[in-house]
Design a protein around this motif. Structure first.
Motif, mmCIF file in Angstrom:
data_model
loop_
_atom_site.group_PDB
_atom_site.id
_atom_site.type_symbol
_atom_site.label_atom_id
_atom_site.label_comp_id
_atom_site.label_asym_id
_atom_site.label_seq_id
_atom_site.Cartn_x
_atom_site.Cartn_y
_atom_site.Cartn_z
ATOM 1 N N MET A 1 -5.482 -8.124 2.259
ATOM 2 C CA MET A 1 -4.048 -8.586 2.088
ATOM 3 C C MET A 1 -3.514 -8.335 0.784
ATOM 4 O O MET A 1 -4.053 -7.711 -0.253
ATOM 5 C CB MET A 1 -3.986 -10.290 2.205
ATOM 6 N N PHE A 2 -2.099 -8.135 0.932
ATOM 7 C CA PHE A 2 -1.123 -7.572 -0.434
ATOM 8 C C PHE A 2 -1.580 -6.171 -0.816
ATOM 9 O O PHE A 2 -1.730 -5.869 -2.055
ATOM 10 C CB PHE A 2 -1.472 -8.647 -1.591
ATOM 11 N N ASP A 3 -2.224 -5.431 0.060
ATOM 12 C CA ASP A 3 -2.855 -3.951 -0.566
ATOM 13 C C ASP A 3 -1.876 -3.223 -0.986
ATOM 14 O O ASP A 3 -2.152 -2.544 -2.192
ATOM 15 C CB ASP A 3 -3.602 -3.351 0.618
ATOM 16 N N ASN A 4 -0.620 -3.089 -0.475
ATOM 17 C CA ASN A 4 0.526 -2.314 -1.245
ATOM 18 C C ASN A 4 0.913 -2.789 -2.544
ATOM 19 O O ASN A 4 0.899 -1.963 -3.433
ATOM 20 C CB ASN A 4 1.709 -2.559 -0.278
ATOM 21 N N ASP A 7 -2.149 -1.930 -4.970
ATOM 22 C CA ASP A 7 -2.025 -0.391 -5.167
ATOM 23 C C ASP A 7 -0.934 0.003 -6.405
ATOM 24 O O ASP A 7 -1.059 0.560 -7.336
ATOM 25 C CB ASP A 7 -1.662 0.322 -3.825
ATOM 26 N N ASP A 252 -0.585 -9.506 6.013
ATOM 27 C CA ASP A 252 0.734 -9.236 4.914
ATOM 28 C C ASP A 252 0.319 -8.428 3.805
ATOM 29 O O ASP A 252 -0.733 -8.524 2.907
ATOM 30 C CB ASP A 252 1.027 -10.690 4.230
ATOM 31 N N THR A 253 0.737 -7.125 3.999
ATOM 32 C CA THR A 253 0.500 -6.034 2.730
ATOM 33 C C THR A 253 1.284 -6.285 1.560
ATOM 34 O O THR A 253 0.869 -5.890 0.448
ATOM 35 C CB THR A 253 0.441 -4.736 3.189
ATOM 36 N N ARG A 254 2.449 -7.007 1.552
ATOM 37 C CA ARG A 254 3.490 -6.975 0.519
ATOM 38 C C ARG A 254 3.324 -8.425 -0.456
ATOM 39 O O ARG A 254 3.217 -8.144 -1.593
ATOM 40 C CB ARG A 254 4.621 -6.995 1.182
#
Ligand code: GDP
Length: 295
Positions: A1-4, A7, A252-254
């Motif tokens: 989750m929240f990877d973007n 990064d 959720d990546t954001r």
């Protein structure tokens, strides 16, 4: 989750690596990238701007440039600010009622019914409670069935009155049923719609007023970012709810909703949903989440 987001923050802090001596310009560039990362995560402009302004102020206050490891200190300042942004301390649920009445609110598809089941299961298995689930959606028979399926799965009784079209009455009858049968928590799942509308708001306001819940929880899909924040505001204006449940964090990546909601409605995120299974529920710890985001 929240990877973007992770990064991008990682890249922002890269600016400080490989420099012999870190300058004010390096710090300013890093904070600019931090702000960009927050905006990309769908955090609103003012929150992102205020965030970096506060970090900058603290960095100046603590003379970051003269410390031994300025990069590490700056990461810590960002971590502390992220923690604050997501609510600071961990918030519990108020279970003081007899029975405790918990009203679930939110749009259709947000994960309300799934979360009602998860919460019942959590209270049953982790807090030794005897919960009753209540189906108050009078528009969609499928929603009532869905709650029964969930209840069967976790071994929790579901109260419903398929012929009754008055949600206030159903909720009141459910509480009577709970009192008469030794249930100490009543979780009321209400009707949601695809978007905020007056009829839904009036209905949930009526249920809220009639049953006076100890806890009113607002459930929202974290993947919807700024929309999640706007919906939270609309529900909070009507219900003055006690806490937010962020569902679908697993997808959720954001992370924009998690980062913005507290600043907008000033209510804590209490739990998160991290999958479709009944066990995929976590108490929300802002500090742990901040640590996770920063890797
Ligand atoms: P409601 O209309 O608000 O009651 O929403 P539902 O509980 O029916 O959930 C809508 C969809 O989202 C269903 O397919 C659920 O399985 C799914 N869902 C709910 N919570 C989560 C979650 O935390 N993670 C994931 N991946 N899916 C979820």
């Amino acid at each position: 989750m929240f990877d973007n987001l992770s990064d991008k923050l990682d890249k922002a802090f890269h600016i400080l690596k490989g420099h012999g001596k870190i300058t004010e310009v390096n710090v300013a560039d890093t904070l600019k990238e931090v702000r960009r990362a927050l905006l990309d995560a769908d955090v609103n402009f003012k929150i992102a701007k205020d965030f970096t302004a506060r970090v900058k102020e603290k960095a100046i206050g603590q003379d970051v440039l003269t410390t031994l490891q300025p990069g590490q200190l700056l990461v810590k300042l960002v971590k502390d600010e992220l923690t604050e942004l997501m609510g600071g301390d961990v918030a519990g649920v108020n279970l003081s009622g007899n029975p405790t009445v918990i009203l679930m609110s939110g749009l259709q598809g947000s994960g309300k019914t799934t979360f009602s089941g998860k919460l019942a299961n959590f209270l049953k298995t982790k807090k030794n409670k005897k919960p009753l689930l209540v189906a108050c959606d009078i528009y969609r028979p499928a929603a009532i069935n869905q709650l029964h399926v969930v209840g069967d799965q976790i071994g929790v009784e579901v109260y419903s009155e398929p012929e009754n079209k008055n949600p206030v009455e159903i909720a009141q009858n459910a509480i009577k049923h709970a009192k008469a049968n030794g249930f100490n928590v009543v979780i009321v799942d209400t009707a949601g719609r695809l978007a905020v509308d007056q009829e839904m708001m009036d209905e949930i306001a009526r249920v809220h007023k009639a049953i006076q819940p100890q806890e009113t929880l607002f459930v929202v899909d974290s993947m919807t970012g700024q929309d999640a924040v706007n919906t939270a505001k609309a529900f909070n204006d009507i219900l003055n709810f006690d806490g937010v449940i962020l569902t679908k964090l697993d997808g959720d990546t954001r992370g924009g909703a998690a980062l913005s909601i507290k600043s907008i409605v000033n209510k804590p995120i209490k739990f998160v949903g991290t999958g479709e299974k009944m066990e995929a529920i976590d108490v929300f710890y802002p500090e742990r989440m901040a640590e996770r985001i920063l890797g």
